[in-house]
Each structure stands twice: as C-alpha cells, then as structure tokens.
Design an enzyme around this catalytic site. Structure first.
Site, PDB file in Angstrom:
ATOM      1  N   TRP A 169       0.860  -1.183   0.000  1.00 21.94           N
ATOM      2  CA  TRP A 169       0.000   0.000   0.000  1.00 21.94           C
ATOM      3  C   TRP A 169       0.896   1.233   0.000  1.00 21.94           C
ATOM      4  CZ3 TRP A 169      -4.197  -1.101   4.330  1.00 21.94           C
ATOM      5  CH2 TRP A 169      -5.082  -2.094   3.874  1.00 21.94           C
ATOM      6  N   GLU A 170       1.091   1.838  -1.132  1.00 23.88           N
ATOM      7  CA  GLU A 170       2.020   2.964  -1.250  1.00 23.88           C
ATOM      8  C   GLU A 170       1.341   4.298  -1.525  1.00 23.88           C
ATOM      9  OE1 GLU A 170       5.448   2.073  -3.849  1.00 23.88           O
ATOM     10  OE2 GLU A 170       4.577   0.061  -4.044  1.00 23.88           O
TER      11      GLU A 170
END
EC number: 3.2.1.35
Length: 449
Positions: A134-135
C-alpha cells in the site's frame, strides 16, 4: 577439526576481538540451516509455460513460487486492489473506496480482506512472506507530501463538510487527527487479520520502514546516505506498526545514477541500518526478520545490476544480518521470449553465481561460527567485511546443459578463513540459544517459541 579451532581460539577472541556489542536474538530461519534466503517475486510464469524458457531459479538457491508465479506459497504480495477495500487514488487519478481511510467502512474492508486472503492464500499453514503493498498514502500526516498531499486536502475538506461551524485551524487539527486515527486502524487491523488467519506467515508492509535518503541526485559529491533525523523520529512514532509486524520489507532499489558507485553502497547501507534498528526495537523477545526488496535490474530499466552492485545489494544485505532479500520484477521480464532469455542469461551468469556465493558463505559462517544456531552479522556495521566464499578455498561449479543444470560448491574452510570470520563477524543467536557462538541452550527462550 573445525570445532577444535573454535575452542582454541575462543578465549583469545573473547579477550582481544569481541567488542561487547549485544545482538538481540533472532527468530529461527524460515527453512532450517538457511540463514540467508533469496526470494523471487516477479511474474515470470510465462517464461516457462509459454516460451519454454526455464529460469533455473531453484538451481541457483533462489526460493520461488510454483511455476515462478508472482504470488504463492513462498511469497504473496497484495497490491491495492487485491486486499479489501483500500481507499486511495491510483496513478491515473481514479478514485477508490472513499479515497481517504476515514471515509471508508473498516468493517466492510476487513470482511472483504478475509475473503481475499482465503482466495490468495488458501492454506492456513502458509509460512511464506505476506507482503502488503500500500504505497498511495502514508499513515503519518506529515509524510504525505508531494503527490500524496491530496490526502491531506481531501481530509481537510471531509472535516469541513462534517463540521462547518469550526474555524479553519480547528478543521485542520481535526482533519489530521481523524486521518491518522483511520489510517492506523486500516493498516493495523488489516495486518492483525492476516496474522490471525495465516499465523505462520511473515507479515508486513512493503517499503516499511523507509529512510528518505534519496538526495543522491541533488548533491552526489556530498551524499552520505544517512537517514535524516526527522525520518528516524517519524519511524520511532510508528512503533505501533512495528510491534504488530512479523517481518520488515524495506526497499533498496538502485537507479542507474547510482551504478557501481560509492553512493550506491551508502544508499543501501543506511536503509538497511535503519531497518535493523527498527527490527530490534519492535519486540522484546527477538528482532524482526528483515527482507529488503531489491531489483535484479536497475529501477525503471532492463539493465542488469553490475557485479559491484550485486555486492552493494545482496552482499550488504547478508553482511548486515538480514534474514534474506526479495527480488521484485515487472511483467516486462516475461513479455517476450527475448526478455525471458535475457533474464535467464543473467541468472545463469553473474546473478545466480553471486547468490550461490553469498547463501553458501552465510551457511558456512553459521555452521562454523554459530554452530547452526545463529546467523553471522558484522561486528561493526560500517565495516567492509562481506560473507563471501574465500576464492582460494572454494570454487563454484555449474554442470549440465541448457535444459538442466546443477550447481556444486567445492572446497573447505581453512584456518585463516575462520580467523577472518571470527575477527569480522559475530553471531546473532536464534531463539532458544545463547553464548558467544550460540553454543548454549536458553531454556527461558525455548519456552517462548
């Protein structure tokens, strides 16, 4: 013979060389007697199935999923659309799931996440790497700069719509508070759910911890590689995340501007150093295993790492005491038969041979220095000592043909080799073992395992 060497040298080393540095115990390795593992996390299934190109990954001591797939029993990666209802804006500006975490139902997200985990990891006995990628946003308000500033703006507008009676300063304070609370809940509860469902896996978030030491382009001549103090402080504030993680997955991707340079080693070294620091502070009983993500090719290119940069990435990772390294790759690797052959040639050549070198050297050091009950770690993290096979004592032989290969390491550890290891490395004992050479049972720690 070798154990006699250790007994004879132990007293001298303790008095003359041991620097008294305490190394926190480590979790036992994923596979017995494999202190340093190399994983393949690239979608290269088509190389074998469509183009009939076998990448020979297992031959060169590389752990891979069945059919060299992106996700499986060895490593499974969850991208934003693969796990629950992750709120975010993608790179093309498309909105997903309320955009910001405080605008999405956590219960609905967790219920969907449960189904997704069961689908992607059907076996409860899964003991591979579970990586959540999850960036799009970061859980700390102050770290959402640049393109991520949109999450702060959206949060401010969200708070303004709900509380129009508040002043602008009050709205901003409330927006920050609500955003960080919701972001923490999304990340923490997702992690805890995954660990509850697949308790033997190694769970964590990709790119955590980060170091933000990317200023090698602006002033390369003055680059130190050190993490800014403010980023170390911010990492300390994420203790809630480290405590609930069971592994850490920083990245050490090299861009071409760093090719075969001192700055490449500085960049990697300090990112690993910060990760090892976090690993030791997360728990009281053992240090978290660290598996940095690397690329076999320079970032955003299809240019293979030089042998010097293999040392700067794989070699540095092993010497710093990480549990392993993960090679990530894109769909380009298997897009054509020529791409597959290019990847295969690199694995059959410098990459594969160097991986065999380092994994074997780490195993030898663990065997002779730590009695197979610990892994070797540099005594001084800033030294230039590496876990390499000694060229005068060992040879790597590759037998076979284009369709079937076998790698054999021949040689034996000489006395001067052992002295080098003792002078430059110390043992990080696995849980249940203690002592300078991990030669003593630790009953208290055994009960915790």
């Amino acid at each position: 013979m070798y154990h006699l060497w250790i007994k004879c040298l132990a007293a001298w080393i303790f008095l003359k060389r041991f620097n008294g540095v305490h190394v926190m115990q480590a979790k036992a390795p994923m596979y017995p007697n494999e202190p340093f593992l190399v994983f393949w996390n690239a979608p290269t299934t088509q190389c074998r199935l469509r183009y009939k190109v076998d990448l020979d990954l297992n031959t060169f001591h590389i752990v891979t999923n069945a059919n060299d797939s992106l996700s499986g029993s060895a490593v499974t990666i969850f991208y934003p659309t693969h796990l629950g209802f992750y709120p975010h804006i993608d790179g093309r500006g498309h909105f997903f799931n309320g955009i910001i975490p405080q605008n999405e139902s956590l219960a609905k997200h967790l219920n969907k996440s449960k189904s997704d985990i069961n689908r992607m990891i059907p076996l409860r006995t899964f003991h591979g790497l579970g990586v959540i990628d999850w960036e799009n946003w970061r859980p700390q308000w102050d770290r959402n700069w640049g393109s991520k500033n949109v999450y702060r703006n959206r949060s401010i507008q969200f708070a303004r719509d709900l509380h129009p009676e508040l002043s602008e300063d009050e709205i901003k304070r409330l927006a920050k508070q609500e955003y960080e609370k919701a972001a923490k809940s999304f990340m923490r509860d997702t992690l805890l759910l995954a660990e509850e469902m697949r308790p033997y896996g190694y769970w964590g978030y990709y790119l955590y911890p980060d170091c933000q030491n990317y200023n090698y382009k602006t002033k390369p001549d003055q680059y130190t590689g050190e993490c800014p103090d403010i980023e170390i402080t911010r990492n300390n504030q994420l203790l809630w995340l480290w405590r609930d993680s069971t592994a850490l997955f920083p990245n050490i991707y090299l861009e071409t501007v760093l090719r075969s340079s001192d700055n490449a080693l500085k960049f990697v070294h300090h990112r690993l150093k910060e990760s090892m620091r976090i690993a030791s502070m997360a728990r009281k009983d053992y240090a978290l295993p660290v598996f940095p993500y690397a690329r076999p090719f320079y970032a955003y290119t299809f240019e293979p790492l030089t042998e010097e940069d293999l040392v700067n990435t794989v070699g540095e990772t092993a010497a710093m005491g990480a549990a392993g390294i993960v090679f990530w790759g894109s769909m380009q690797y298997a897009s054509t038969v020529d791409s597959c052959r290019k990847v295969k040639d690199y694995i059959d050549g410098p990459l594969g041979r160097y991986i065999v070198n380092v994994t074997t050297a780490a195993k030898i050091c663990s065997h002779f220095l730590c009695k197979k009950h610990g892994r070797c770690v540099r005594k001084h993290s800033d030294s230039n000592a590496f876990l390499h096979l000694f060229p005068d004592s060992f040879r790597i032989l590759v037998h076979g043909n284009a369709t079937e290969k076998k790698v054999i390491v021949k040689g034996k550890l000489e006395l001067e080799n052992l002295i080098f290891l003792i002078n430059n490395f110390m043992c990080q004992c696995y849980q249940g073992w203690k002592g300078l050479y991990c030669e003593k049972h630790s009953i208290k720690d055994i009960r915790k395992i």
